[in-house]
Each structure stands twice: as structure tokens, then as C-alpha cells.
Design a protein around this motif. Structure first.
Motif, PDB file in Angstrom:
ATOM      1  N   GLY A  32       9.642   7.152  -7.051  1.00 18.38           N
ATOM      2  CA  GLY A  32       9.807   5.891  -7.759  1.00 18.38           C
ATOM      3  C   GLY A  32       8.689   4.902  -7.524  1.00 18.38           C
ATOM      4  O   GLY A  32       7.600   5.231  -7.053  1.00 18.38           O
ATOM      5  N   SER A  33       8.985   3.630  -7.825  1.00 16.84           N
ATOM      6  CA  SER A  33       7.973   2.584  -7.866  1.00 16.84           C
ATOM      7  C   SER A  33       7.272   2.379  -6.533  1.00 16.84           C
ATOM      8  O   SER A  33       6.042   2.231  -6.481  1.00 16.84           O
ATOM      9  CB  SER A  33       8.617   1.263  -8.309  1.00 16.84           C
ATOM     10  OG  SER A  33       7.721   0.195  -8.224  1.00 16.84           O
ATOM     11  N   ARG A  34       8.015   2.367  -5.435  1.00 20.75           N
ATOM     12  CA  ARG A  34       7.440   1.995  -4.144  1.00 20.75           C
ATOM     13  C   ARG A  34       6.398   2.990  -3.655  1.00 20.75           C
ATOM     14  O   ARG A  34       5.589   2.681  -2.794  1.00 20.75           O
ATOM     15  CB  ARG A  34       8.568   1.852  -3.106  1.00 20.75           C
ATOM     16  CG  ARG A  34       8.104   1.428  -1.734  1.00 20.75           C
ATOM     17  CD  ARG A  34       7.383   0.085  -1.754  1.00 20.75           C
ATOM     18  NE  ARG A  34       6.761  -0.235  -0.485  1.00 20.75           N
ATOM     19  CZ  ARG A  34       5.548   0.153  -0.105  1.00 20.75           C
ATOM     20  NH1 ARG A  34       4.815   0.915  -0.910  1.00 20.75           N
ATOM     21  NH2 ARG A  34       5.057  -0.191   1.059  1.00 20.75           N
ATOM     22  N   ALA A  35       6.383   4.184  -4.232  1.00 17.73           N
ATOM     23  CA  ALA A  35       5.449   5.214  -3.790  1.00 17.73           C
ATOM     24  C   ALA A  35       4.208   5.293  -4.666  1.00 17.73           C
ATOM     25  O   ALA A  35       3.426   6.231  -4.544  1.00 17.73           O
ATOM     26  CB  ALA A  35       6.157   6.569  -3.774  1.00 17.73           C
ATOM     27  N   ALA A  36       3.995   4.298  -5.524  1.00 15.91           N
ATOM     28  CA  ALA A  36       2.933   4.393  -6.527  1.00 15.91           C
ATOM     29  C   ALA A  36       1.532   4.432  -5.930  1.00 15.91           C
ATOM     30  O   ALA A  36       0.580   4.797  -6.621  1.00 15.91           O
ATOM     31  CB  ALA A  36       3.042   3.232  -7.505  1.00 15.91           C
ATOM     32  N   GLY A  85       0.836  -1.194   0.000  1.00 17.15           N
ATOM     33  CA  GLY A  85       0.000   0.000   0.000  1.00 17.15           C
ATOM     34  C   GLY A  85       0.865   1.236   0.000  1.00 17.15           C
ATOM     35  O   GLY A  85       1.923   1.285  -0.630  1.00 17.15           O
ATOM     36  N   TYR A  86       0.419   2.239   0.729  1.00 21.99           N
ATOM     37  CA  TYR A  86       1.128   3.512   0.759  1.00 21.99           C
ATOM     38  C   TYR A  86       2.502   3.351   1.404  1.00 21.99           C
ATOM     39  O   TYR A  86       2.747   2.436   2.196  1.00 21.99           O
ATOM     40  CB  TYR A  86       0.302   4.549   1.501  1.00 21.99           C
ATOM     41  CG  TYR A  86      -0.105   4.136   2.891  1.00 21.99           C
ATOM     42  CD1 TYR A  86       0.724   4.380   3.986  1.00 21.99           C
ATOM     43  CD2 TYR A  86      -1.318   3.507   3.123  1.00 21.99           C
ATOM     44  CE1 TYR A  86       0.355   3.998   5.264  1.00 21.99           C
ATOM     45  CE2 TYR A  86      -1.697   3.129   4.409  1.00 21.99           C
ATOM     46  CZ  TYR A  86      -0.856   3.380   5.467  1.00 21.99           C
ATOM     47  OH  TYR A  86      -1.221   2.993   6.727  1.00 21.99           O
ATOM     48  N   LEU A  87       3.386   4.260   1.064  1.00 19.40           N
ATOM     49  CA  LEU A  87       4.737   4.287   1.615  1.00 19.40           C
ATOM     50  C   LEU A  87       4.793   5.292   2.753  1.00 19.40           C
ATOM     51  O   LEU A  87       4.302   6.417   2.619  1.00 19.40           O
ATOM     52  CB  LEU A  87       5.733   4.680   0.528  1.00 19.40           C
ATOM     53  CG  LEU A  87       7.192   4.913   0.947  1.00 19.40           C
ATOM     54  CD1 LEU A  87       7.837   3.618   1.427  1.00 19.40           C
ATOM     55  CD2 LEU A  87       7.994   5.515  -0.206  1.00 19.40           C
ATOM     56  N   VAL A  88       5.356   4.893   3.878  1.00 18.72           N
ATOM     57  CA  VAL A  88       5.540   5.786   5.020  1.00 18.72           C
ATOM     58  C   VAL A  88       6.987   6.256   5.045  1.00 18.72           C
ATOM     59  O   VAL A  88       7.919   5.442   5.020  1.00 18.72           O
ATOM     60  CB  VAL A  88       5.195   5.086   6.346  1.00 18.72           C
ATOM     61  CG1 VAL A  88       5.528   5.991   7.534  1.00 18.72           C
ATOM     62  CG2 VAL A  88       3.720   4.710   6.381  1.00 18.72           C
ATOM     63  N   GLY A 135      -1.764  12.387  -4.967  1.00 23.51           N
ATOM     64  CA  GLY A 135      -1.726  12.391  -6.419  1.00 23.51           C
ATOM     65  C   GLY A 135      -0.465  11.760  -6.969  1.00 23.51           C
ATOM     66  O   GLY A 135       0.604  11.803  -6.357  1.00 23.51           O
ATOM     67  N   ALA A 136      -0.590  11.181  -8.163  1.00 22.29           N
ATOM     68  CA  ALA A 136       0.587  10.590  -8.813  1.00 22.29           C
ATOM     69  C   ALA A 136       1.657  11.637  -9.045  1.00 22.29           C
ATOM     70  O   ALA A 136       2.857  11.366  -8.929  1.00 22.29           O
ATOM     71  CB  ALA A 136       0.168   9.938 -10.132  1.00 22.29           C
TER      72      ALA A 136
END
Length: 952
Positions: A136-140, A100-103, A128-129
């Protein structure tokens, strides 16, 4: 972005600043104060910007200010009540099965549980994107960025001390039938299955009277014999901050200890404790170099009872399954016949006598949760987390004006392990007799032996590490007072190593940001990231994620500049394509996999057998990144000198290319069930779409000595499966076109009225159908009712309720502050499908079975007939078990009183506050009783707290 300029400070002074703020202040000395305008800046990806340069898809909470009126024990608790876009589970509904979301805490990927509310300055929600692309990818799927507090310039050391104590009180417990009623209804269930009764009338009668609960047990796991009415949580924290132009420091030392509900055996001493020490230091080395260092240490300990159940059951799970008549946990020694010498010998050697009672059990229940918690020993969980990050900033104006360079490095260690004393114990099953009108134990069957080896066992050891690094050149310059140009060139990455996991979790990317605004009226911003993934084959491991944002701040136009109504009015539009691999579950999915370990044995000739090698999938080296394609529109405004502020986001994003082993693109003979094998490769195929709106509207008003603020926030999102690999005979079965979190089930048409009606039905879910069983609609009219008759029933709210609302209210008058918070979730459905509702076989009976179907209650029944068999027909997802999860929660009420300054002026205390609060108070819902009840886990609780905060 402004840069701090001060002179060099030695590493010795830096260490002193982190360990002892008072020493640091004396070492560093005093200097001219710096501007504190940075407090009003908003943290976004790799930089801070002013509110009027924020382009949308971003929300921020001033957590330090929020804590003045709302004391929290957990950082993310009910934050959906303050901003839109966060529904308590996900950002814009973008959670998934794999990630899910990145902390980020101070820019470093970290666990949200390891930062306490008292340590936090601000929390930024990057939804928002366009706001997350540079990570990068992990924050999508979004970023939650936590910024911890930092020291400010002050002519003296500031000390803030906060102390709290409160009690958790369970909201409700499951309600199960007592032994007599259970046995009566179980006999009824056996009669329904054409079986003879299991329990005699004598057993039922004496269980009902309660004359001897040791012979006729009636165990209530939720009674006051085993559970307290409440348990305490207390915490204390001290914050130290200060500094001067050369160095600023902040330190936080906190401790909390929390008890548990149990009041017997080893678990009466259960506790959870946490000691944290955080230090943040900011330094100005010279006119063009500044640096910082952050360190945190957390010491977490928890003591619990030891459960020796093979399935790892704990008290709450056993409470939901163990029937009340199985055994008595404790039996008084005094019941043993004085002439029964063997029994007396047992007791003489018994090292587990509790309040004159020995441990009860049966041959089946030799290990049970009561015996475990009385005599099985205890377990202590220990976790140690050490976090460190440091950075250095260079102002490169000597090369070209507006140029700077920033570098950050972080390393975190997390170790955890369990130490336990696991004791063996004996339980006893009594044989009862009647003698001289008294009941006595005439014989005991002993199972197991008492043994305490004194060996401390170590298990569950983990050792995790995070290393993060980022470096970026920034350029920010304004030409002719109206042409502002900004840019960043970024290298960013982190790697996490987890015990027992072969592959490290990695994220590496290069980022580029280019921005231009004219007089803060017209904005254009381009951001992009070059991403890399080791989950894909060579030649497909790199991709570029672009994002473009256009914005118009209408408030800065000449025709609105002098407006007495509009303070701020901005519209922004962004389009993005993010490439990500976090929805790719494993590595090497692009390779063919052959498996010998699960192969079948084949005999090729007498006396020799070989094991087959099975194909699990074929290779597909053309697998690519999964894409998040998004268009988002933002409107932000402030009216009548901030009397009303509003922020609205509309978004549509499509997740495309999700991996699947396709059954629609490949013939069925590419796979077989025995031996289980497949030649079907993974392909990028499935697509999902999310669209929605989030909003935050705040009203602020001052009237005389009173101040009021009201905030209304909400998030609504809709999901749709836009492409799915599926082959269904009937169109209504297709998941494509339906919500991602769609709940599917049968249409229930009530109960069968007669055995003949049930026998005539062709429902293929197993078992013999009878009157009182559920009947379902033949959706496809094929005269067979099976899984093909399932239809879409509603949204499951897997990533949060489709509609989330939050309402917060603050009223200040003189020294009093009243704060209230309510949250709501609407638009989803659930199934009452846990063991409390789906009762069959020898399961424990809850009170819902009282409304079972019988011939006498046929017209009023709300529950199927009872059965001791599988009940497979009745316990299917269907409209019968469906309920709406709509709810409003009164999440927080707090009253704070700030002591008058004229009283404090005579003391060494500069500010003092006392407050009382209640959290998670109650739920307003048609299904309140069900929503507030936990089955198989610890109960939901209300929390009442009394606190004091002092500033010196």
C-alpha cells in the motif's frame, strides 16, 4: 510455499518455550526432522519464494552468515557495501521530506533501532515498485524487511554466546584559536569595521603567557581536562534455539553498556545501556494448522548531564560557540584574599566546591555548560518497548489443493520519559588585584544560589502504540508439472498512535497478486493494491495501484540447460503505478483554513479593537493521490557454478502530483504578506523523476584450503524536476529541468582588491563592502548582484550520494577469516557553511580565519576579511565555499579465528571463535579533514573491538 504440519501444543507449553527453551524442549519432546529448505527462501511481500522465482527489484542479505565474519553494533551499518540499490540513506534515492522507506520487522512496522544484529536472520531490500505495491501507500518509497532468527529442529538445545568489548576513539575535533590569538584577530575585525579595539595589549599578552589562566582564561573545550581519549562499549548476548517437529523455539537475551567521552562533573558517569529479550516460537498444531508467536522486550536507559540553557544547548554546541576568553570554568579557592571575609563567607556556604575550586561565570554566563555539568544535576532517559505478534496458517488443501490462509496480528507499546534532578547553583565573577607581586581575588560577584530541592522531575513522557493486522488467502499449484499458478488476496493495515500527535498514522489496503510461470521459464505476475487515505476529501480517498511484471529465465531453456557456463540467467521487466499519500504533509489540506489567532488588530472606533480572521488557503476537494510511475528492468545471472553471480536493475520512476500552493496558476493578489494570508489552494502540480542503475557482482573461488570472495556493489541515480510551480524572470533560474537536490549559489570571482572597487559594486546582500570582501558575477547583466544571480552549482546528495560503491572481500584459510569492507560516495557537492567556516559578529574563531584577507596577504588569502558585523555579503552560498563530497571510507577490517574441532572435541563447546575488528577506520578524500569533523555535535569515532563467540 511449503506448509509445516505438526500436532497441537498447549498455550502453557508455548509460554514455556518462550521463557525457558530447555523446559520447552523437554515438554515438547522429539520428533522426525523437517526439511530446512525454507532457509534458502527469500522474503518478499507476504510470502517467501525461491531464488529462481525472484523477479527483480529485490536484494537480500544473509545477515546471520554475515555476522560470522563481520560484527556490527547497528543493523544498517554500511550495508551499501553488500548490495546495490541501497546507498546508506534511501532505496533508489527515494527519500523525501515527509517519509522514506518503510521498515518491517517480521512483517510489522517497527523501528530499526530496536532490533540488534545478533537477532537477525535475513534482511530483504524491496526496491522496485512491483516488489512493494502489495503493502500500500506507506511502502511507496521501498521496504526494508527484517526477518529475525527462528528455531530449527535439533536433537539438543543449542546455545550461542557472544561477548564483545571495544573502544570508541574520536577521529578529530574542530580546531579553534586560543584566547590571545582570538582577541588579536577580533581587534583586527573591529578595525576593519572602523571600530576601536575591544581587548587591551595587556589582556592579550597575559592570555598568551598562560601564567594565570583563571584571570586570563583560555578554555579549550576539547582538551584532556574535560574529555577522555576513548570510551568503552561492551555487550554480551546469549541465543537459545532448538525444538522438534511439533515446536521450534529461538530466544535471544542481550545487554550492552556504553560510556561517554566526558571526564568531569556529573557527566563523567554518563552511560547508555540496553537489555533486550526476544522469543520466537513456531508450532504445528495439527496436519493443516500451524502457528507462531514472537515477543520482544527492550529496556533502554541513558544517563546524561542536565543543561539549563534556555536554548537547550549541550556541551558540543556550546564548544562550537563559546569564546575561549569568556570565563574560567573553575577557579581555585586559594586565590581569594585571606582578608576578603565576604568571599570566605561565600565559600563557607558554597556547596559546589570541586577539587578546591568554585564555579566561575559572568553576569552574561550565569548558566554555562561547565557549571551545569558540575552542579546542575543529571537526567536519566528511560524507554521501554514491548512488541508482540502472532500468526496462524491454515493449509486448506481439503477444500482445494494449493489453497491456504494466513493471519497475523501485532501490537507494540513504546513508553519513554525523562527523570532528572535539576539543581540551582551560584557562579562567581572574580575581581583580581596584585598584592606583593601575587595575583589575588579581592572581590567576588555572585550570581544565583546553591539549591538542591531533591525533587525528581519527570518530563518528555511519550506513549506510542502500533497495531498491525494482515490476512491473506494464498493459492499455489502446479498443473502437469509445468504450469504453475499463484495468487494472493490480501487485507493489510496498521495504525500507529504517537503522543502529542492528534492524527494516527494509518495504512490500510487490499491487495491482489496473480502469477503464472511455465516450467519456471516464462513468468507473468500482476499485483495490485486498493489504497485508502483520510488525507483526501470524500470521493478521492480510494485508488488502485497496479503493477505488471514479465520475466524470462533463459537458463531453463533447452539450449542452456546443459551449459557448463550459465547456471542462472533471467531478465524481468516491470511497470507500475503506485498511489501514495506519504508526501502529503498534513490532513485537511483540501479544506479552506481561516485563522483568527494570528489575525491583526484593527480599531473600528474609539476604545474598541477587533482581530481579523485571515484566510491561509482556499479549498480544493479535488486533491488526489501522488503517483509513483515506474518502469524497471532486471538482469540476474550466475556463471560457472556460482563462480560469478550478478544482479543488475535499471529503473525510471516519476513522482507526479506533488502538492503545492501554486504561484504560477493563480494571480499574485490572491495572497498578501501583511496581514499574512492567502486564498491560493493546494493543487497536485509538481513532478520529479528519478532514474538509475544498481548492481551487485560477486566472485567466489576456492583454491586448495583457501577460499576467496569479492563483492562489488553500486548504485547510481539521477534526479530531475520535470515540472515545478515557479515564476522566474531568467531561464537559468528555473529549477525545472535541474536535479531535485540541486544546490544553488553565486559565482564568486575572488576578493575586492580595493575599497573603491568594493564601493562601486552593486551587491545587495547588506553591509558596507570593502577590500577583502567577496565579489560575485552579475549573471544576468542587470548591474545588480542579488539572489537573481544564483545559478545551479551541482547535486547536493540529499538522499545519498549520486554514485555509491561498496567493495567487500573475504579470505578464508584453515581457521582464519579475513574480512574487509570499503564504501564510497561520489558526485555530490556541499557548502562549507557551518559556524566553523562562516565566522562573523562575535562568533568563535576557528583556525580557518588565519588565512584571512589583509592588505599584506591579498595574493595568498583563502578567507575573506574579518568582520564583527553580519558578514551577509561574504556568507552566501557560492562557489567560494563549495567543495566536492567525494570519498572512500575504509568501513571495516576484521580478523576471525575459529578454534580447531579436534581441540573442542575434548570440551563441552562445539564451536568457538575469537575476532578483532576496526570500524569506520579512515576516509580517503581531498576534503578528509572536513568530512571527518563534526561541528556542534559529538565527534565521529573509530571503533576497535575484541570479541569471542561460543556455541554449546
Amino acid at each position: 510455499m511449503k506448509h509445516i504440519h505438526v500436532k497441537f501444543i498447549s498455550s502453557t507449553a508455548l509460554l514455556a518455550a518462550m521463557v525457558c527453551p530447555m523446559i520447552a524442549q523437554e515438554t515438547i519432546g522429539n520428533a522426525t526432522p523437517l526439511s530446512e529448505s525454507a532457509d534458502s527462501l527469500v522474503q518478499i511481500a507476504f510470502r517467501k519464494v525461491s531464488q529462481d522465482e525472484l523477479l527483480g527489484g529485490v536484494s537480500v542479505i544473509d545477515f546471520k552468515e554475515l555476522q560470522k565474519k563481520n560484527y556490527n553494533t547497528y543493523t544498517l551499518d554500511n550495508l551499501q557495501g553488500y548490495i546495490g540499490g541501497w546507498n546508506g540513506n534511501s532505496l533508489w534515492g527515494m527519500d523525501g521530506d515527509n517519509a522514506g522507506y518503510l521498515v518491517l520487522v517480521d512483517g510489522v512496522p517497527r523501528d530499526m533501532d530496536n532490533v540488534l544484529p545478533s537477532e537477525i536472520d535475513k534482511i530483504t531490500f524491496l526496491k522496485g515498485a512491483s516488489a512493494v505495491v502489495l503493502y500500500g501507500s506507506r511502502a511507496a518509497k521501498g521496504v526494508i524487511y527484517v526477518t529475525t532468527k527462528r528455531g530449527q529442529i535439533s536433537d539438543k538445545l543449542q546455545i550461542d554466546v557472544r561477548a564483545n568489548t571495544g573502544f570508541y576513539i574520536p577521529k578529530s575535533y574542530p580546531k579553534y584559536l586560543g584566547s590571545a590569538e582570538y582577541m588579536t584577530l577580533y581587534n583586527e575585525a573591529r578595525a576593519n569595521d572602523d571600530l576601536t579595539p575591544l581587548y587591551s595589549d595587556t589582556e592579550i599578552y597575559y592570555s598568551a603567557t598562560g601564567a594565570n589562566p583563571y584571570r586570563y582564561p583560555n578554555v579549550d573545550y576539547y582538551s584532556g581536562d574535560y574529555l577522555k581519549k576513548a570510551y568503552n562499549r561492551s555487550d554480551v548476548s546469549a541465543e537459545f534455539s532448538g525444538g522438534n517437529q511439533r515446536a521450534r523455539y529461538y530466544a535471544n537475551i542481550g545487554y550492552y553498556r556504553q560510556g561517554d567521552l566526558f571526564k568531569f562533573g556529573q557527566v563523567e558517569d554518563n552511560y547508555t545501556s540496553r537489555l533486550n529479550i526476544r522469543g520466537n516460537v513456531d508450532l504445528t498444531i495439527n496436519d493443516f494448522i500451524s502457528a507462531y508467536a514472537n515477543a520482544n522486550a527492550t529496556f533502554y536507559d541513558a544517563r546524561t548531564g542536565v543543561s539549563t540553557e534556555e536554548n537547550g544547548a549541550d556541551y558540543w554546541s556550546e564548544a562550537s560557540t563559546m569564546r575561549p576568553n569568556r570565563f574560567s570554568p573553575l577557579i581555585p579557592v586559594s586565590y581569594i584574599d585571606p582578608n576578603y571575609t565576604t568571599g570566605l563567607d561565600y565559600m563557607a556556604a558554597n556547596s559546589n566546591i570541586f577539587n578546591g575550586c568554585f564555579l566561575g561565570g559572568t553576569q552574561i554566563d550565569q548558566r554555562n555548560i561547565f557549571a551545569d555539568y558540575y552542579a546542575g544535576g543529571y537526567n536519566k532517559y528511560t524507554s521501554r518497548q514491548f512488541q508482540f505478534d502472532t500468526g496462524i496458517d491454515f493449509d486448506l488443501a481439503s477444500i482445494t489443493k494449493g489453497l491456504s490462509f494466513h493471519f497475523q496480528f501485532a501490537v507494540d507499546y513504546n513508553t519513554a520519559y525523562n527523570t532528572s534532578y535539576n539543581n540551582d547553583y551560584a557562579v562567581y565573577t572574580p575581581t583580581w588585584s596584585n598584592f606583593n607581586a601575587s595575583e589575588i581575588i579581592s572581590a567576588l560577584s555572585k550570581y544565583g544560589n546553591d539549591a538542591k530541592d531533591g525533587v525528581q522531575n519527570i518530563s518528555g513522557s511519550t506513549d506510542n502504540q502500533t497495531i498491525a493486522l494482515s490476512a491473506h488467502f494464498d493459492y499455489n499449484r502446479t498443473f502437469k508439472k509445468v504450469h504453475n499458478i499463484s495468487s494472493m488476496l490480501i487485507a493489510n493495515g496498521f495504525q500507529q498512535t504517537n503522543s502529542g500527535v492528534y492524527h494516527k498514522t494509518s495504512n490500510a489496503n487490499l491487495g491482489l497478486q496473480l502469477g503464472y510461470n511455465y516450467a519456471k521459464k516464462y513468468f507473468i505476475d500482476f499485483s495490485g493494491a486498493a489504497v485508502h487515505s483520510a488525507k483526501l476529501a470524500e470521493g478521492h480517498r480510494n485508488a488502485f495501484s497496479p503493477s505488471l511484471t514479465l520475466a524470462w529465465n533463459i537458463a531453463n531453456e533447452d539450449f542452456l540447460k546443459a551449459s557448463s557456463i550459465v547456471d542462472d540467467l533471467q531478465i524481468s521487466l516491470s511497470g507500475s503505478i503506485l498511489h501514495q499519500d506519504i508526501d502529503i504533509a498534513n490532513y485537511y489540506l483540501y479544506q479552506q483554513t481561516l485563522n483568527h489567532a494570528t489575525g491583526e488588530y484593527w480599531g473600528w472606533h474609539e476604545g474598541v479593537s477587533e482581530r481579523s480572521v485571515n484566510s491561509l488557503r482556499s479549498a480544493n476537494e479535488d486533491l488526489t493521490f501522488i503517483k509513483r510511475k515506474e518502469v524497471a528492468l532486471n538482469l540476474r545471472t550466475s556463471l560457472w557454478n556460482k563462480l560469478i553471480t550478478a544482479d543488475v536493475n535499471l529503473f525510471v520512476n516519476s513522482t507526479e502530483g506533488l502538492l503545492v500552493q501554486s504561484s504560477s496558476l493563480y494571480p499574485s493578489y490572491f495572497a498578501c504578506y501583511y496581514p499574512e494570508s492567502s486564498f491560493i489552494p493546494y493543487v497536485n502540480y509538481n513532478n520529479n523523476r528519478r532514474s538509475g542503475i544498481d548492481f551487485s557482482v560477486n566472485f567466489n573461488k576456492k583454491a586448495g584450503e583457501a577460499e576467496f570472495s569479492l563483492g562489488l556493489n553500486g548504485t547510481y541515480y539521477d534526479t530531475k524536476v520535470t515540472r515545478k510551480d515557479e515564476i522566474n524572470r531568467y531561464e537559468y533560474q528555473n529549477r525545472e529541468g535541474k536535479p531535485i537536490d540541486g544546490v544553488w549559489g553565486l559565482e564568486c570571482e575572488g576578493f575586492f582588491a580595493t575599497d573603491e572597487e568594493a564601493a562601486a559594486a552593486n551587491q545587495n546582500f547588506g553591509g558596507t563592502l570593502k577590500a577583502g570582501d567577496l565579489k560575485y558575477r552579475d549573471r544576468n547583466n542587470d548591474r545588480v548582484i542579488d539572489s537573481k544571480d544564483q545559478i545551479y552549482l551541482g547535486k547536493g546528495g540529499w538522499y545519498g550520494s549520486p554514485l555509491t560503491l561498496g567493495l567487500n572481500f573475504t579470505a578464508k584459510w584453515k581457521g582464519f577469516t579475513f574480512f574487509a569492507l570499503a564504501t564510497g560516495g561520489f558526485g555530490a557537492i556541499g557548502m562549507k557553511s557551518n559556524s566553523y567556516w562562516w565566522v562573523y559578529g562575535d562568533g568563535k574563531y576557528s583556525e580557518v580565519v588565519r588565512n584571512r584577507w589583509t592588505p599584506e596577504t591579498a595574493s595568498t588569502a583563502t578567507y575573506p576579511r574579518l568582520t564583527t558585523l553580519s558578514g551577509a555579503n561574504n556568507f552566501q552560498n557560492s562557489t567560494f565555499w563549495m567543495y566536492k563530497t567525494d570519498r572512500v571510507d575504509i568501513a571495516k577490517l576484521q580478523l576471525t579465528y575459529d578454534l580447531p574441532k579436534n581441540i573442542l572435541n575434548k570440551t563441552f563447546i562445539s564451536d568457538a571463535s575469537v575476532y578483532i575488528s576496526g570500524s569506520n577506520l579512515f576516509t580517503i578524500s581531498k576534503e578528509r579533514e572536513y568530512l571527518e569533523m563534526n561541528v556542534g555535535t559529538a565527534p565521529q569515532t573509530r571503533f576497535y573491538n575484541l570479541g569471542v563467540k561460543l556455541t554449546f
